[in-house]
Design a protein around this motif. Structure first.
Motif, short mmCIF file in Angstrom:
data_model
loop_
_atom_site.label_atom_id
_atom_site.label_comp_id
_atom_site.label_asym_id
_atom_site.label_seq_id
_atom_site.Cartn_x
_atom_site.Cartn_y
_atom_site.Cartn_z
N ALA A 124 -88.42 -4.27 2.23
CA ALA A 124 -89.39 -3.32 2.80
C ALA A 124 -89.57 -2.09 1.92
CB ALA A 124 -88.98 -2.92 4.22
N GLY A 125 -89.52 -2.31 0.60
CA GLY A 125 -89.76 -1.23 -0.34
C GLY A 125 -88.56 -0.43 -0.76
N ILE A 126 -87.44 -0.54 -0.04
CA ILE A 126 -86.26 0.26 -0.37
C ILE A 126 -85.21 -0.59 -1.10
CG2 ILE A 126 -86.48 2.08 1.38
CD1 ILE A 126 -84.04 -0.62 2.12
N SER A 127 -84.38 0.08 -1.88
CA SER A 127 -83.25 -0.58 -2.54
C SER A 127 -82.01 -0.38 -1.68
CB SER A 127 -83.03 0.02 -3.93
OG SER A 127 -81.91 -0.57 -4.56
N ALA A 128 -81.35 -1.48 -1.35
CA ALA A 128 -80.17 -1.43 -0.48
C ALA A 128 -78.96 -1.99 -1.20
CB ALA A 128 -80.42 -2.22 0.80
N GLN A 129 -77.79 -1.43 -0.90
CA GLN A 129 -76.54 -1.93 -1.46
C GLN A 129 -75.96 -3.01 -0.55
OE1 GLN A 129 -73.73 1.09 -3.00
NE2 GLN A 129 -75.26 2.59 -2.39
N LYS A 130 -75.42 -4.06 -1.17
CA LYS A 130 -74.75 -5.11 -0.42
C LYS A 130 -73.26 -4.78 -0.30
CE LYS A 130 -77.85 -8.97 -1.50
NZ LYS A 130 -77.93 -10.37 -2.00
N ILE A 131 -72.75 -4.79 0.91
CA ILE A 131 -71.38 -4.37 1.19
C ILE A 131 -70.66 -5.48 1.98
CG2 ILE A 131 -69.90 -2.64 2.28
CD1 ILE A 131 -71.55 -1.51 -0.01
N ARG A 132 -69.46 -5.83 1.52
CA ARG A 132 -68.68 -6.84 2.23
C ARG A 132 -68.15 -6.27 3.55
NH1 ARG A 132 -67.51 -11.41 0.03
NH2 ARG A 132 -67.63 -10.66 -2.13
N HIS A 133 -68.06 -7.12 4.56
CA HIS A 133 -67.55 -6.78 5.89
C HIS A 133 -68.49 -5.84 6.66
CE1 HIS A 133 -63.99 -8.90 4.83
NE2 HIS A 133 -63.56 -8.00 3.98
N LEU A 134 -69.75 -5.80 6.25
CA LEU A 134 -70.71 -4.99 6.99
C LEU A 134 -71.23 -5.72 8.23
CD1 LEU A 134 -72.02 -2.13 6.27
CD2 LEU A 134 -74.10 -3.44 5.85
N ASP A 135 -71.09 -7.04 8.25
CA ASP A 135 -71.66 -7.86 9.34
C ASP A 135 -71.21 -7.38 10.72
OD1 ASP A 135 -70.84 -9.30 6.85
OD2 ASP A 135 -72.18 -10.86 7.62
N VAL A 136 -69.95 -6.99 10.84
CA VAL A 136 -69.42 -6.64 12.16
C VAL A 136 -70.14 -5.41 12.73
CG1 VAL A 136 -67.55 -5.14 11.31
CG2 VAL A 136 -67.29 -6.36 13.48
N LEU A 137 -70.69 -4.56 11.87
CA LEU A 137 -71.39 -3.38 12.35
C LEU A 137 -72.75 -3.71 12.95
CD1 LEU A 137 -70.58 -0.85 9.48
CD2 LEU A 137 -69.49 -1.05 11.72
N LEU A 138 -73.19 -4.94 12.77
CA LEU A 138 -74.47 -5.37 13.33
C LEU A 138 -74.32 -6.01 14.71
CD1 LEU A 138 -76.00 -7.05 10.13
CD2 LEU A 138 -76.13 -4.65 10.83
N VAL A 139 -73.08 -6.17 15.17
CA VAL A 139 -72.82 -6.83 16.45
C VAL A 139 -73.03 -5.87 17.62
CG1 VAL A 139 -71.08 -7.99 17.87
CG2 VAL A 139 -71.15 -8.41 15.40
N ASP A 140 -74.01 -6.17 18.46
CA ASP A 140 -74.26 -5.43 19.71
C ASP A 140 -74.28 -3.92 19.53
OD1 ASP A 140 -74.36 -7.87 20.98
OD2 ASP A 140 -72.30 -7.80 21.68
N PRO A 141 -75.18 -3.39 18.71
CA PRO A 141 -75.26 -1.93 18.58
C PRO A 141 -75.64 -1.25 19.88
CG PRO A 141 -77.18 -2.97 17.58
CD PRO A 141 -76.23 -4.08 17.93
N TRP A 142 -75.23 0.00 20.00
CA TRP A 142 -75.60 0.82 21.16
C TRP A 142 -76.94 1.51 20.89
CZ3 TRP A 142 -70.79 3.96 23.24
CH2 TRP A 142 -69.91 3.07 23.87
N ILE A 143 -77.61 1.91 21.96
CA ILE A 143 -78.84 2.69 21.88
C ILE A 143 -78.52 4.13 22.27
CG2 ILE A 143 -81.20 2.96 22.70
CD1 ILE A 143 -80.74 0.39 21.14
N ILE A 144 -78.90 5.06 21.41
CA ILE A 144 -78.71 6.49 21.67
C ILE A 144 -80.09 7.14 21.71
CG2 ILE A 144 -77.71 8.65 20.87
CD1 ILE A 144 -75.57 6.70 21.65
N SER A 145 -80.33 7.93 22.75
CA SER A 145 -81.61 8.62 22.89
C SER A 145 -81.49 10.03 22.30
CB SER A 145 -81.99 8.71 24.38
OG SER A 145 -83.25 9.32 24.53
N LEU A 146 -82.43 10.37 21.43
CA LEU A 146 -82.38 11.64 20.70
C LEU A 146 -83.60 12.50 21.03
CD1 LEU A 146 -81.43 10.33 17.14
CD2 LEU A 146 -79.88 11.18 18.91
N GLY A 147 -83.35 13.82 21.13
CA GLY A 147 -84.45 14.75 21.36
C GLY A 147 -83.94 16.18 21.34
N GLN A 148 -84.79 17.08 21.80
CA GLN A 148 -84.45 18.51 21.79
C GLN A 148 -83.18 18.78 22.59
OE1 GLN A 148 -86.17 20.89 20.17
NE2 GLN A 148 -88.00 19.76 19.57
#
Length: 270
Positions: A124-148
Motif C-alpha cells: 500500500a505504498g509504504i516500506s515495512a520491515q519483516k520481523i520474526r515472532h510478530l504473528d502473535v501480535l495480530l491475534v485478537d487485537p483490542w479496540i480502543i476509542s480515541l478522542g478529546q
C-alpha cells in the motif's frame, strides 16, 4: 508539537486503514491505559517517540498509505541496503521528532531465493520491515476509542486496534534472545506495567491463552512458558536494570520479580 498532537495526525492519516493496522510497541502499551478495564496508574508510561504498526502481509490492503501520510505532513526517510529500503515516516526533525514504522511477520528462513535478506516489503505504498515472532501480535487485537476525552486532539472519535495485552507480553519473551541488554530490561518493565494495568484480568487472560494464543503459537507456547519462568525465577540483572528505568517512581526489583512470577503462573497455566 507535543507527542499527542503528532499521534493524532498519525491516527487521522491512517484512519482509512484502521481495520488492517494494529498499534504495537510502546504506543500500543500507552493505548492500553485508555481501555476501560485498565487500572489508572499515577506514573508516566515508558517514553517512546516511535510508533510501531503491524499488519498481516498476506491480506490485501487497498489504497496508498504513503500518500496519506505525506498529505498529513509526514516525510519518508529511507535507510539501509535492503530492497526496498527500511523506512521511517517522520513528523518534525529527524533527530527529535515523532515517527512511525510499519512491521509485518517474517516467515521461513529470512532469505529470499536469491540469497538476499528477506527483511522488508512494500505494501500500500509504504516500506515495512519483516520481523520474526510478530504473528502473535495480530491475534485478537483490542479496540480502543480515541478522542478529546482521552487527551488525543482528534476532530471526531476514532476506534483503533491495539495488540492484545497478553499477546504484547508473550511476544516480549519470544524476541528476548534477539534484544540487547537495555532493551531486554525495558521489555521487562513493559511486562510489569502491563500486569499492573490488567491485574484483575489474569484469569481471563488464562482463558485467552488456552483458547487462542497457545494454539496460534504451536510448539512455541512451551518456549514462552519456559522463558517466562526463567526470566522471573529470581531477582536477576535484567530485573534490576528494569527497576532502574523509571525516574518518577521507586520500583523495587523484588516487586517486579514477585509480581510477574505470580502473574505468569496464573496466566499460562494449563
Amino acid at each position: 508539537m507535543n507527542d499527542l498532537e503528532a499521534f493524532a495526525k498519525l491516527v487521522q492519516a491512517l484512519a482509512a486503514w484502521r481495520q488492517q493496522l494494529i498499534f504495537i510497541g510502546g504506543w500500543g502499551h500507552r493505548l492500553h491505559r485508555l481501555d476501560p478495564r485498565a487500572n489508572r496508574p499515577d506514573y508516566q508510561p515508558v517514553f517512546t517517540r516511535d510508533t510501531d504498526l503491524a499488519f498481516a502481509n498476506k491480506e490485501p490492503i487497498e489504497g496508498d498509505i504513503k500518500q496519506s501520510l505525506l498529505q498529513h505532513g509526514f516525510q519518508e526517510e529511507l535507510s539501509g541496503d535492503h530492497r526496498p529500503p527500511a523506512a521511517h515516516y517522520t513528523l518534525g526533525d529527524e533527530a527529535g521528532g515523532f515517527y512511525a514504522e510499519f512491521l509485518t511477520p517474517l516467515a521461513g528462513s529470512g532469505r529470499k531465493r536469491s540469497g538476499e535478506a528477506d527483511a522488508t516489503m512494500t505494501k500500500a505504498g509504504i516500506s515495512a520491515q519483516k520481523i520474526r515472532h510478530l504473528d502473535v501480535l495480530l491475534v485478537d487485537p483490542w479496540i480502543i476509542s480515541l478522542g478529546q476525552q482521552e487527551g488525543v486532539p482528534l476532530p471526531e472519535r476514532i476506534d483503533v486496534q491495539v495488540a492484545h495485552p497478553l499477546c504484547f507480553m508473550v511476544q516480549k519473551f519470544l524476541i528476548q534472545q534477539y534484544r540487547p541488554a537495555n532493551k531486554r530490561a525495558q521489555d521487562v518493565l513493559y511486562i510489569y506495567d502491563t500486569i499492573e494495568l490488567f491485574g484483575a484480568l489474569l484469569d481471563e487472560f488464562n482463558v485467552h491463552w488456552k483458547a487462542r494464543v497457545a494454539p496460534a503459537l504451536g510448539g512455541l507456547a512451551d518456549d514462552v512458558r519456559k522463558i517466562s519462568t526463567q526470566t522471573f525465577a529470581e531477582v536477576n540483572d535484567m530485573v534490576r536494570d528494569a527497576a532502574r528505568i523509571p525516574a518518577d517512581r521507586d520500583l523495587p526489583p523484588e516487586q517486579i520479580q514477585a509480581t510477574c512470577s505470580y502473574a505468569f503462573e496464573r496466566m499460562l497455566r494449563s
